[in-house]
Design an enzyme around this catalytic site. Structure first.
Site, PDB file in Angstrom:
ATOM      1  N   LYS A  92       0.797  -1.232   0.000  1.00 21.89           N
ATOM      2  CA  LYS A  92       0.000   0.000   0.000  1.00 21.89           C
ATOM      3  C   LYS A  92       0.829   1.280   0.000  1.00 21.89           C
ATOM      4  O   LYS A  92       0.408   2.302  -0.527  1.00 21.89           O
ATOM      5  CB  LYS A  92      -0.951   0.007   1.201  1.00 21.89           C
ATOM      6  N   GLU A 114      -9.511   7.432   3.792  1.00 19.79           N
ATOM      7  CA  GLU A 114     -10.452   6.586   4.521  1.00 19.79           C
ATOM      8  C   GLU A 114      -9.811   5.210   4.645  1.00 19.79           C
ATOM      9  O   GLU A 114      -8.961   4.842   3.829  1.00 19.79           O
ATOM     10  CB  GLU A 114     -11.803   6.505   3.812  1.00 19.79           C
ATOM     11  N   SER A 381       1.442  -9.838  -1.161  1.00 19.26           N
ATOM     12  CA  SER A 381       1.097  -8.420  -0.990  1.00 19.26           C
ATOM     13  C   SER A 381       1.453  -7.856   0.378  1.00 19.26           C
ATOM     14  O   SER A 381       1.689  -6.665   0.508  1.00 19.26           O
ATOM     15  CB  SER A 381      -0.382  -8.197  -1.271  1.00 19.26           C
TER      16      SER A 381
HETATM   17  C1  PLP Z   1      -5.200  -3.854   1.605  1.00 22.98           C
HETATM   18  C2  PLP Z   1      -4.532  -5.108   1.268  1.00 22.98           C
HETATM   19  C3  PLP Z   1      -4.978  -5.916   0.201  1.00 22.98           C
HETATM   20  C4  PLP Z   1      -6.203  -5.597  -0.598  1.00 22.98           C
HETATM   21  O1  PLP Z   1      -6.164  -4.409  -1.314  1.00 22.98           O
HETATM   22  P1  PLP Z   1      -5.948  -4.396  -2.886  1.00 22.98           P
HETATM   23  O2  PLP Z   1      -6.258  -2.983  -3.259  1.00 22.98           O
HETATM   24  O3  PLP Z   1      -6.895  -5.378  -3.480  1.00 22.98           O
HETATM   25  O4  PLP Z   1      -4.543  -4.758  -3.150  1.00 22.98           O
HETATM   26  C5  PLP Z   1      -4.263  -7.061  -0.097  1.00 22.98           C
HETATM   27  N1  PLP Z   1      -3.180  -7.431   0.620  1.00 22.98           N
HETATM   28  C6  PLP Z   1      -2.729  -6.696   1.660  1.00 22.98           C
HETATM   29  C7  PLP Z   1      -1.550  -7.163   2.417  1.00 22.98           C
HETATM   30  C8  PLP Z   1      -3.392  -5.518   2.025  1.00 22.98           C
HETATM   31  O5  PLP Z   1      -2.941  -4.799   3.057  1.00 22.98           O
END
Ligand code: PLP
Length: 399
Positions: A92, A114, A381
């Site tokens: 993020k 938000e 992610s």
């Molecule tokens: C917020 C988050 C997501 C989901 O958000 P996307 O916009 O779909 O990427 C996925 N993985 C992690 C680790 C997150 O913090």
């Protein structure tokens, strides 16, 4: 036009995307579009963005061969793109950083955002501290209660967290409140949206900031894995980590793209967050896309064990990639994700985020169906330190 040339000048990905906001925001969005158009390819802006990614965020993140897990599954080789190693523990921050730099160039000193689970709030509070900007984060009062550690993190970083008491007191109510703030304070305020949703230009802009993920993979995979992957997998909440890794691969037509949504207790149960697999076309958060809604167009409460996937919409570009068939979208249930979570901890020594665990579960399903010389690249992610309380509770353990 091929999918990767999108959006068009009006912010449409085929029939999706666009600008569905109150008249009072049209001016602010026009200003944002102009500013982004000016800086998008500006060498100084890009040099600063990449320098900050390197020195503050810790990029480039490595690609990693999950060797033990691949061997155990006995099929394709699984590789991870290690976004969990970024500062603040997930992808993020790539986007929060990019938008904060743009806000600075626009002379906006007040940042609003938000957040649902609090991850985007933490990433945004982090970059605001880095640049000495005021930061106000709207968060449903239910989420404030559920996500106390992240609320405290934001406060430590100097942000003001505003609990939202309207509606279901969750993410969609916080979204509305952030838009209301923006309408009122448009002159000095920049709204940092945390995923590839919102009105144009946000879905395109957020995708572009996150494309560094896929761009690094395109360089790293031939170097470390010998070639590009056959499959690229990512979990999809709003869809930003997925677009970030998909986008640079879209014109590599032989690389298959798979998005993994949260199927919660199962699609048939009605308790899920699988907008693409089980939603209908509607308007949410300023754009047209797939939305989980009832027959009257009322947005429905969603469910996922992973707070970051618990979003009733999805970025409009994913809607288009689904319709055009360039990407495929599947669902993974809470139980499947939890099993993959535990397995990844033990077999690879990596505690993944519960969001990420959805993509891992699909990788584990896919790998044994493929020969050993195939490659599946999973966007890891985020890290799962934030999720250990949830996981312990699911296992009936009190921490
Ligand atoms: C917020 C988050 C997501 C989901 O958000 P996307 O916009 O779909 O990427 C996925 N993985 C992690 C680790 C997150 O913090």
């Amino acid at each position: 036009m091929k999918p990767y040339d999108f959006p068009d000048a009006t912010g449409h990905f085929g029939p999706y995307g666009g600008v569905f906001v109150a008249e009072t925001l049209m001016h602010a969005l026009a200003q944002l579009r102009q500013a982004y158009a000016k800086y998008q390819n500006d060498p100084d802006f890009l040099a600063e963005f990449h320098s900050e990614l390197r020195h503050f965020v810790g990029r480039p993140t490595p690609v990693y061969h999950a060797r033990r897990w691949s061997e155990e599954l006995g099929g394709a080789q699984i590789w991870f793109k290690r976004e969990d190693l970024n500062h603040t523990g997930a992808h993020k921050i790539n986007n929060s950083l990019g938008q904060a730099l743009l806000a600075r160039r626009m002379g906006k000193k007040r940042i609003i955002a938000e957040t649902g689970a609090g991850q985007h709030g933490v990433a945004t509070a982090t970059v605001c501290a880095r640049y000495g900007m005021e930061c106000i984060v709207y968060m449903g009062s239910e989420d404030v209660k559920r996500q106390a550690p992240n609320v405290y993190r934001m406060k430590l970083l100097g942000a003001t967290v505003v609990p939202v008491e309207s509606g279901s007191k969750t993410l969609k109510d916080a979204l509305n409140e952030a838009l209301r703030d923006w309408v009122t304070n448009v002159e000095d305020t920049f709204y940092i949206i945390g995923t590839v949703a919102g009105p144009h230009p946000y879905p395109m802009m957020v995708r572009n900031f996150h494309s560094v993920i896929g761009e690094e993979c395109i360089e790293q995979m031939p170097q470390y894995a010998g070639r590009q992957p056959d499959y690229v997998l990512a979990c999809v909440g709003g869809g930003s980590n997925a677009m970030g890794i998909f986008h640079p691969y879209i014109n590599h037509e032989d690389v298959k793209l798979v998005g993994v949504e949260a199927a919660g207790h199962g699609i048939a149960s009605g308790h899920h967050a699988a907008s693409l697999s089980a939603g209908q076309v509607g308007v949410l958060h300023g754009n047209r896309t797939y939305v989980i809604q009832n027959e009257d167009g009322q947005v429905q409460e969603t469910h996922s064990v992973s707070a970051g996937l618990d979003y009733p919409g999805v970025g409009p570009e994913h809607a288009w990639l689904k319709d055009t068939g360039r990407a495929r979208y599947v669902g993974v249930t809470d139980d499947e994700a939890l099993a993959a979570f535990h397995h990844c901890c033990r077999i690879e020594g990596i505690i993944p985020a519960l969001e990420t665990a959805h993509a891992l579960a699909e990788a584990a399903r896919l790998a044994p169906t493929l020969p050993k010389d195939r490659i599946i690249l999973v966007n890891l992610s985020g890290r799962g330190d934030k999720d250990i309380n949830t996981v312990a509770t699911q296992a009936g353990i009190e921490l």
